[in-house]
Design a protein around this motif. Structure first.
Motif, short mmCIF file in Angstrom:
data_model
loop_
_atom_site.label_atom_id
_atom_site.label_comp_id
_atom_site.label_asym_id
_atom_site.label_seq_id
_atom_site.Cartn_x
_atom_site.Cartn_y
_atom_site.Cartn_z
N ASP A 62 0.83 -1.21 0.00
CA ASP A 62 0.00 0.00 0.00
C ASP A 62 0.86 1.25 0.00
O ASP A 62 0.63 2.19 -0.74
N ARG A 63 1.87 1.21 0.90
CA ARG A 63 2.74 2.38 0.99
C ARG A 63 3.46 2.60 -0.34
O ARG A 63 3.59 3.73 -0.80
N GLY B 94 2.53 1.72 -3.24
CA GLY B 94 1.57 2.24 -4.21
C GLY B 94 1.32 3.71 -4.01
O GLY B 94 1.29 4.48 -4.97
N ALA B 95 1.19 4.10 -2.75
CA ALA B 95 0.92 5.51 -2.45
C ALA B 95 2.09 6.37 -2.90
O ALA B 95 1.91 7.44 -3.47
N ALA C 109 4.27 5.68 -5.26
CA ALA C 109 4.29 5.72 -6.71
C ALA C 109 3.23 6.69 -7.22
O ALA C 109 3.49 7.47 -8.13
N ASP C 110 2.06 6.65 -6.59
CA ASP C 110 0.99 7.57 -6.99
C ASP C 110 1.44 9.02 -6.82
O ASP C 110 1.22 9.86 -7.69
N SER C 111 2.08 9.26 -5.68
CA SER C 111 2.48 10.63 -5.41
C SER C 111 3.58 11.06 -6.38
O SER C 111 3.60 12.20 -6.83
N LYS D 250 3.85 9.94 -9.40
CA LYS D 250 3.15 10.15 -10.67
C LYS D 250 2.49 11.52 -10.68
O LYS D 250 2.53 12.23 -11.66
N ARG D 251 1.86 11.82 -9.52
CA ARG D 251 1.18 13.12 -9.44
C ARG D 251 2.17 14.26 -9.59
O ARG D 251 1.92 15.23 -10.28
N THR D 252 3.35 14.14 -8.94
CA THR D 252 4.36 15.18 -9.03
C THR D 252 4.83 15.34 -10.48
O THR D 252 4.96 16.46 -10.98
N ASP E 184 2.19 16.98 -12.39
CA ASP E 184 2.12 18.38 -12.01
C ASP E 184 3.23 19.18 -12.70
O ASP E 184 3.00 20.27 -13.21
#
Ligand SMILES: [Zn+2]
Length: 125
Positions: free
Chosen positions: A10-11, A13-14, A16-18, A20-22, A25
């Motif tokens: 989970d961590r 994934g989180a 990686a998501d962050s 990706k978001r950066t 952005d």
């Protein structure tokens, strides 16, 4: 102590998501920057064309207010676009960091650095 693989995943994934978001952005910001540069060059071009048009009209003693108005509308639209991009966080292409504003010696109004005449009082600069 048990090793919770799901928690770790989970961590991961989180994170990686962050990341990706950066990246998204940054890409978004880069795009805004490109849009701003393009809009500024469109603005400069439209202003040059308007200047050339007004010059030729005045020089020949002609009037074409409809055409002049079209340029003014187009320029206002690009200016609004630039304002929106700046409000969105894009930095100006040519930052006048710390540069003192250019002031008209006659009336003290702020003028463009390369202006030949004051927009406010018409004094030659
Ligand atoms: Zn002035």
């Amino acid at each position: 102590m048990s090793f919770d693989l799901n928690d770790l995943l989970d961590r991961g994934g989180a994170l990686a998501d962050s990341a990706k978001r950066t990246a998204a952005d940054l890409a978004q910001r880069g795009k805004r920057q490109l849009d701003l540069t393009a809009a500024q060059s469109r603005l400069a071009k439209a202003q040059r064309q308007l200047g050339a048009l007004v010059y030729s009209l005045v020089r020949n003693g002609e009037h074409n207010d409809a055409l002049v108005q079209k340029y003014v509308d187009a320029i206002a639209k690009v200016e609004a676009e630039i304002d929106a991009l700046r409000a969105d966080g894009a930095a100006p292409a040519a930052p006048a960091a710390g540069a003192a504003p250019h002031l008209c010696p006659q009336c003290g109004a702020e003028v463009e650095p390369d202006a030949l005449f004051c927009n406010n009082c018409g004094a030659q600069l």
